[in-house]
Design a protein around this motif. Structure first.
Motif, PDB file in Angstrom:
ATOM      1  N   PRO A   1     -29.089 132.205 114.899  1.00  0.00           N
ATOM      2  CA  PRO A   1     -29.480 131.743 115.992  1.00  0.00           C
ATOM      3  C   PRO A   1     -30.429 132.527 116.897  1.00  0.00           C
ATOM      4  N   ALA A   2     -31.345 131.792 117.554  1.00  0.00           N
ATOM      5  CA  ALA A   2     -32.220 132.612 118.437  1.00  0.00           C
ATOM      6  C   ALA A   2     -31.637 132.308 120.091  1.00  0.00           C
TER       7      ALA A   2
ATOM      8  N   SER B   1     -38.248 132.898 113.739  1.00  0.00           N
ATOM      9  CA  SER B   1     -39.106 133.921 113.049  1.00  0.00           C
ATOM     10  C   SER B   1     -40.433 133.483 112.226  1.00  0.00           C
TER      11      SER B   1
ATOM     12  N   GLY C   1     -29.742 129.436 124.654  1.00  0.00           N
ATOM     13  CA  GLY C   1     -30.253 129.093 123.116  1.00  0.00           C
ATOM     14  C   GLY C   1     -31.910 128.909 123.294  1.00  0.00           C
ATOM     15  N   THR C   2     -32.427 129.862 122.615  1.00  0.00           N
ATOM     16  CA  THR C   2     -34.155 129.873 122.852  1.00  0.00           C
ATOM     17  C   THR C   2     -34.534 128.515 122.202  1.00  0.00           C
TER      18      THR C   2
ATOM     19  N   LEU D   1     -36.418 137.509 124.214  1.00  0.00           N
ATOM     20  CA  LEU D   1     -35.288 137.404 122.979  1.00  0.00           C
ATOM     21  C   LEU D   1     -34.682 138.548 122.752  1.00  0.00           C
TER      22      LEU D   1
ATOM     23  N   GLY E   1     -34.383 134.531 111.092  1.00  0.00           N
ATOM     24  CA  GLY E   1     -33.946 133.913 112.514  1.00  0.00           C
ATOM     25  C   GLY E   1     -34.558 132.730 112.827  1.00  0.00           C
ATOM     26  N   GLU E   2     -33.901 131.972 113.667  1.00  0.00           N
ATOM     27  CA  GLU E   2     -34.369 130.654 114.121  1.00  0.00           C
ATOM     28  C   GLU E   2     -35.973 130.553 114.316  1.00  0.00           C
TER      29      GLU E   2
ATOM     30  N   THR F   1     -29.182 131.596 108.504  1.00  0.00           N
ATOM     31  CA  THR F   1     -29.795 131.297 109.631  1.00  0.00           C
ATOM     32  C   THR F   1     -29.183 132.236 110.920  1.00  0.00           C
TER      33      THR F   1
ATOM     34  N   GLN G   1     -32.118 137.903 119.963  1.00  0.00           N
ATOM     35  CA  GLN G   1     -32.076 137.929 118.655  1.00  0.00           C
ATOM     36  C   GLN G   1     -32.849 136.542 118.122  1.00  0.00           C
ATOM     37  N   GLY G   2     -32.996 136.613 116.798  1.00  0.00           N
ATOM     38  CA  GLY G   2     -33.802 135.310 116.227  1.00  0.00           C
ATOM     39  C   GLY G   2     -34.812 135.488 115.776  1.00  0.00           C
ATOM     40  N   ASN G   3     -35.619 136.416 115.576  1.00  0.00           N
ATOM     41  CA  ASN G   3     -36.629 136.719 114.788  1.00  0.00           C
ATOM     42  C   ASN G   3     -36.716 137.619 113.615  1.00  0.00           C
TER      43      ASN G   3
END
Lengths: 223, 114
Positions: B69-70, B37, B82-83, B100, B34-35, B67, B102-104
């Protein structure tokens, strides 16, 4: 080379292996009635001072053992052994966090059958220790006033895994732009269930609330 | 060194999978990172090269990183954004009541082995 290898779908978190070990460790601790507290914070937040005071207050009521995790040196373990409780120093060898396997090794050094409360003083760091489940029954963290009330926003994962947040060094509140209400709000945003206890490990202010929480949790675990 | 610890965990997991499936050689491991993470892929790759060389199973094994995306969800207005670009404050309504979605991730997606 084509065709020699086959693709295997794994679909597993990298932390799954550690999580499994942590779960096993927790089960064993439950059987042995050992309460393991994972204490985390950034460097210089007063972890060792808070722990020293806690040990002095509770050592007549509870059998306590401490695992000190540091990249190097024996300084903290020496301080803690001076209080008459068992202490072991775990060297992480440059690693920025402890995992369940390292914690298990540390516990065996404490002869864990004989302690009711084992405290793991994790590496001073607000990032990596939050990602690795150590097998602890409860996670606590210390945030000190000089670090600022916005830390929960900057290190969300740390605050989301903590059962209790101790806000230390309340004696210096008049000298810093630290807003206690704002801090509570920021913690609640990331973790509505976290208990927040303002303390001053130096003067002892607020420490009774912390001891009460800790004693209650140790009791519940041993039931 | 955060990435090195993670590499050791990946290797342990892959070794378990290999054992369960009676594999003797792993040529490639694909991860989903994740972006946000906190894992830096280039550091991970460096640690990987070093750590793999020490095992029989994973000698010369390639690490591929995909990758993720967060994306953050806003509870106040129900939108996602977008985080990495906007952080914790919703760019649509200005609310801080966000989390959040997704992204971690730090996942092992698949392996190529025989």
């Amino acid at each position: 080379m084509e065709g020699k290898y086959k693709v295997l779908e794994v679909k597993q978190s990298v932390f799954a292996d550690n999580d499994r070990q942590a779960e096993e460790l927790r089960k064993e601790l439950k059987q042995k009635k050992v309460f393991l507290l994972n204490l985390m914070s950034s460097p210089g937040s007063g972890k060792t001072t808070a722990l020293t005071r806690t040990i002095e207050a509770l050592k007549d009521e509870l059998r306590i053992g401490v695992m000190e995790a540091d990249i190097d040196s024996e300084v903290d373990a020496e301080t803690i052994s001076g209080l008459g409780v068992k202490a072991v120093q775990l060297h992480t060898g440059g690693m920025c966090h402890l995992d369940a396997d390292m914690t298990r090794q540390g516990l065996s050094g404490l002869e864990d059958g004989d302690v009711e409360l084992a405290v793991l003083e994790n590496v001073g760091n607000l990032v990596c220790p939050a990602e690795f489940d150590t097998g602890a029954v409860k996670n606590a963290m210390i945030l000190s006033v000089p670090e600022g009330d916005d830390k929960p926003l900057k290190y969300p994962l740390m605050f989301s895994v903590c059962d209790v947040v101790l806000i230390n060094k309340t004696d210096v509140l008049p000298y810093f732009d630290f807003d206690m209400d704002k801090c509570r709000e920021n913690i609640a945003l990331r973790n509505p269930d976290a208990k927040v206890i303002p303390i001053c490990a130096r003067t002892g202010e607020g420490m009774e609330d912390w001891y009460a929480w800790l004693k209650e949790e140790v009791k519940k675990w041993a039931e | 060194m955060h990435e090195l610890g993670i590499v050791f965990h990946i290797i342990r997991s892959v070794e378990t999978v290999a054992q369960e499936n009676q594999l003797s050689e792993v040529a490639a491991v694909t991860l989903e990172i994740g972006e946000v993470s906190t894992v830096i892929p280039s550091y991970l790759t460096d640690c990987w090269k070093w750590a793999c060389g020490r095992t029989e199973l994973l000698k010369g094994c390639i690490l591929r990183v995909e990758t993720v995306p967060a994306v953050t969800y806003c509870e106040a207005c129900g939108r996602t954004y977008g985080t990495v670009e906007y952080g914790k404050t919703c760019p649509c309504c200005g609310s801080g009541q966000t989390y959040l979605i997704q992204g971690n991730e730090v996942n092992i997606k698949e392996i190529e082995a025989c």
